[in-house]
Design an enzyme around this catalytic site. Structure first.
Site, PDB file in Angstrom:
ATOM      1  N   HIS A   1     -41.727  -3.823  28.724  1.00 14.84           N
ATOM      2  CA  HIS A   1     -40.951  -3.719  29.972  1.00 14.84           C
ATOM      3  C   HIS A   1     -40.329  -2.342  30.150  1.00 14.84           C
ATOM      4  O   HIS A   1     -39.881  -2.009  31.239  1.00 14.84           O
ATOM      5  CB  HIS A   1     -39.853  -4.793  29.981  1.00 14.84           C
TER       6      HIS A   1
ATOM      7  N   ASP B   1     -36.801   4.785  33.575  1.00 15.73           N
ATOM      8  CA  ASP B   1     -36.767   3.325  33.736  1.00 15.73           C
ATOM      9  C   ASP B   1     -38.188   2.787  33.704  1.00 15.73           C
ATOM     10  O   ASP B   1     -39.086   3.389  34.309  1.00 15.73           O
ATOM     11  CB  ASP B   1     -36.129   2.967  35.096  1.00 15.73           C
TER      12      ASP B   1
HETATM   13  P1  ADQ Z   1     -33.348  -3.879  33.246  1.00 18.53           P
HETATM   14  O1  ADQ Z   1     -33.072  -2.491  32.754  1.00 18.53           O
HETATM   15  O2  ADQ Z   1     -32.289  -4.881  33.031  1.00 18.53           O
HETATM   16  O3  ADQ Z   1     -34.757  -4.447  32.695  1.00 18.53           O
HETATM   17  P2  ADQ Z   1     -33.809  -3.763  36.251  1.00 18.53           P
HETATM   18  O4  ADQ Z   1     -35.239  -3.809  36.599  1.00 18.53           O
HETATM   19  O5  ADQ Z   1     -33.005  -2.616  36.807  1.00 18.53           O
HETATM   20  O6  ADQ Z   1     -33.750  -3.854  34.742  1.00 18.53           O
HETATM   21  O7  ADQ Z   1     -32.955  -5.059  36.742  1.00 18.53           O
HETATM   22  C1  ADQ Z   1     -33.060  -6.296  36.201  1.00 18.53           C
HETATM   23  C2  ADQ Z   1     -32.357  -7.368  37.045  1.00 18.53           C
HETATM   24  O8  ADQ Z   1     -30.936  -7.423  36.821  1.00 18.53           O
HETATM   25  C3  ADQ Z   1     -32.557  -7.243  38.542  1.00 18.53           C
HETATM   26  O9  ADQ Z   1     -33.042  -8.487  38.988  1.00 18.53           O
HETATM   27  C4  ADQ Z   1     -31.173  -6.956  39.118  1.00 18.53           C
HETATM   28  O10 ADQ Z   1     -30.913  -7.577  40.359  1.00 18.53           O
HETATM   29  C5  ADQ Z   1     -30.253  -7.533  38.072  1.00 18.53           C
HETATM   30  N1  ADQ Z   1     -29.043  -6.713  38.046  1.00 18.53           N
HETATM   31  C6  ADQ Z   1     -28.974  -5.416  37.756  1.00 18.53           C
HETATM   32  N2  ADQ Z   1     -27.692  -4.991  37.862  1.00 18.53           N
HETATM   33  C7  ADQ Z   1     -26.967  -6.052  38.253  1.00 18.53           C
HETATM   34  C8  ADQ Z   1     -25.584  -6.239  38.569  1.00 18.53           C
HETATM   35  N3  ADQ Z   1     -24.757  -5.208  38.530  1.00 18.53           N
HETATM   36  N4  ADQ Z   1     -25.166  -7.495  38.901  1.00 18.53           N
HETATM   37  C9  ADQ Z   1     -26.044  -8.496  38.982  1.00 18.53           C
HETATM   38  N5  ADQ Z   1     -27.368  -8.371  38.738  1.00 18.53           N
HETATM   39  C10 ADQ Z   1     -27.817  -7.162  38.370  1.00 18.53           C
HETATM   40  C11 ADQ Z   1     -35.947  -4.056  32.048  1.00 18.53           C
HETATM   41  C12 ADQ Z   1     -36.430  -2.614  32.239  1.00 18.53           C
HETATM   42  C13 ADQ Z   1     -36.746  -2.340  33.702  1.00 18.53           C
HETATM   43  C14 ADQ Z   1     -37.741  -3.361  34.221  1.00 18.53           C
HETATM   44  C15 ADQ Z   1     -37.295  -4.782  33.915  1.00 18.53           C
HETATM   45  C16 ADQ Z   1     -38.396  -5.804  34.232  1.00 18.53           C
HETATM   46  O11 ADQ Z   1     -35.447  -1.699  31.760  1.00 18.53           O
HETATM   47  O12 ADQ Z   1     -37.268  -1.027  33.845  1.00 18.53           O
HETATM   48  O13 ADQ Z   1     -37.881  -3.218  35.625  1.00 18.53           O
HETATM   49  O14 ADQ Z   1     -36.998  -4.931  32.519  1.00 18.53           O
HETATM   50  O15 ADQ Z   1     -39.580  -5.501  33.541  1.00 18.53           O
END
Ligand code: ADQ
Length: 464
Positions: A162, A370
């Site tokens: 991921h 990311d």
């Molecule tokens: P994350 O780094 O957690 O995940 P991101 O893709 O930015 O990834 O978001 C994940 C989820 O968390 C989204 O559905 C978002 O809505 C939710 N979220 C983020 N901030 C939030 C907040 N402040 N309050 C509530 N909800 C929040 C990892 C990788 C990413 C990749 C994902 C999926 O780092 O690059 O896109 O996995 O593979």
């Protein structure tokens, strides 16, 4: 068969550190995607229970929810510290995000990383048969495939990363990089978020192991064939578009709009993580207010960033840095009736966030690195097609490969952030609509179902 059709499936066994067991709403993209495949095949999801015990068992506890079975296991405090906080989040996470400077190369961590990967291998061998498809998720389990093979497992194993795969030089900074890469090559299919990641991994394998490229994305590495698959993760865009119009979303939006008045909302939504470029984003907003005094009082920048992994030193420092920066910017530019930055260090429900996206004139998604970034896709899905907001997206998010109609910026360049925000709030409606339509078409076509089918199609083609 077309790419979007899912072939008849074997039983799926998913493995990830955290699972969706016991989650009241399975709203997250990965949870939804895996849940459907697991339910369709009477599958099993193996992961950590979330519990830390003095004497955890080596076994897993079985449970079942809505047609999906779970096998969850506990960690000891040492395992949690060494495997999760240590090797996974203080070595792999920073290095894979190009931050060697933040990595803590404590030699004791790797032992726990191996221990947990071995523990999961034992659980897989007890729970699965070789006819099953084993789909392992993310950087916590790079070694699992290799351990299974060493123990004689011949069934099909796939892996999805991921997070980014960095350039070979950066990956080599990890003392155990060769062991990790060998573990990765023991999988039949390795899915990566974007073409850059795939090129980095292929280059590393060629340089380090003399890997030979074969037709159709396959590589011959040390006598085994591994399929490297470019497979960008998506969201359930139609359901998210609906969520943004439902009552919880409109309620959250109207709570915020009371404070907005006529101002444009510029929004950021991120886990509080150093990979997300939050200090640079705040500096970009400061730069905007510095350059354009006429915009004072006209924009409200709202950043939602719940703290994560706060026991890791770098995360605690980031929190302090953001507290100080937002205070300074509000002090420098704010007025009696206007605060330039509203910084909320807490999470909101997915439904509420959807409503805030829809209300916003622009969304800043400016990670320094990311894997994909689902916030960018959610923001687009949530827009009103008649009057959509503008996505400002880092060139270093995996999503930038697919979302070219966003305003693509360099997140290190505060002037680029400032200019992009100005361009977004001044952009004519016709241009906003055109950009949005292309972005929406893309995320609807390459949605979460497309991602799952793409991976599963490659996976099902591996000879059983
Ligand atoms: P994350 O780094 O957690 O995940 P991101 O893709 O930015 O990834 O978001 C994940 C989820 O968390 C989204 O559905 C978002 O809505 C939710 N979220 C983020 N901030 C939030 C907040 N402040 N309050 C509530 N909800 C929040 C990892 C990788 C990413 C990749 C994902 C999926 O780092 O690059 O896109 O996995 O593979």
């Amino acid at each position: 068969m077309t790419e979007t059709e899912t072939p008849k499936r074997s039983r799926l066994i998913a493995i990830s550190n955290r699972t969706a067991a016991g989650q009241e709403s399975r709203a997250g993209g990965l949870a939804v995607a895996l849940w459907d495949s697991l339910a369709d095949t009477r599958g099993l999801w193996i992961g950590w229970s979330g519990r830390i015990l003095d004497f955890p068992s080596n076994r897993a506890r079985k449970s079942s929810e809505d047609g999906v079975e779970f096998a969850l296991t506990d960690y000891s405090r040492d395992q949690f510290d060494g495997f999760y906080l240590g090797y996974s989040n203080s070595v792999l996470w920073p290095v894979m995000h190009n931050r060697i400077d933040l990595a803590v190369f404590d030699s004791s961590f790797f032992r726990y990383y191996v221990e947990i990967n071995e523990k999961f291998s034992d659980i897989v061998r007890r729970q699965a048969t070789e006819d099953d498809l084993i789909w392992v998720h993310d950087y916590h389990f790079l070694l699992l495939g290799g351990i299974l093979r060493e123990e004689g497992w011949t069934g099909r194993c796939g892996f999805f990363l991921h997070i980014p795969f960095p350039s070979p030089e950066v990956f080599r900074a990890i003392p155990e990089h060769r062991k990790l890469a060998k573990g990765l090559c023991a999988y039949d299919v390795v899915g990566l978020q974007c073409r850059k990641d795939l090129a980095n991994l292929a280059q590393y394998l060629e340089e380090e192991f003399g890997a030979e490229e074969q037709p159709d994305g396959k590589f011959l590495v040390e006598g085994r064939i591994v399929h490297l698959l470019h497979c960008p993760i998506g969201i359930d865009s139609k359901s998210f578009a609906q969520t943004a119009q439902d009552e919880p979303a409109t309620r959250a939006a109207s709570r915020l709009s009371r404070f907005l008045g006529e101002r444009d909302l510029v929004i950021g939504v991120d886990r509080m993580d150093y990979s997300k470029g939050l200090p640079q984003r705040f500096e970009g907003m400061a730069d905007l207010f510095d350059r354009y005094p006429e915009l004072h009082g006209k924009i409200s920048f709202t950043q939602i960033a719940p703290p994560s992994r706060s026991v890791v030193e770098e995360y605690a420092q980031l929190r302090e840095q953001l507290d100080a920066l937002s205070g300074r910017i509000n002090g420098d530019y704010g007025d009696l009736d206007w605060m330039p930055i509203r910084y909320l260090a807490r999470g909101y429900d997915r439904e509420e966030i959807a409503g805030l996206y829809r209300l916003a004139t622009a969304c800043l998604v400016t990670p320094l690195q990311d894997g994909m970034n689902l916030v960018a896709k959610e923001f687009v899905a949530a827009q009103d097609p008649e009057d959509p907001g503008v996505l400002i997206l880092s060139q270093f998010a995996g999503a930038a490969e697919q979302m070219k109609e966003a305003l693509i910026i360099n997140p290190y360049d505060s002037s680029a952030i400032a200019e992009a925000v100005k361009q977004a709030i001044e952009m004519p409606r016709e241009e906003r609509r055109e950009r949005w339509q292309k972005l929406y078409d893309n995320i609807s076509e390459q949605d979460i179902g497309w991602w799952r089918s793409r991976f599963m199609t490659a996976f099902e083609q591996v000879p059983a």
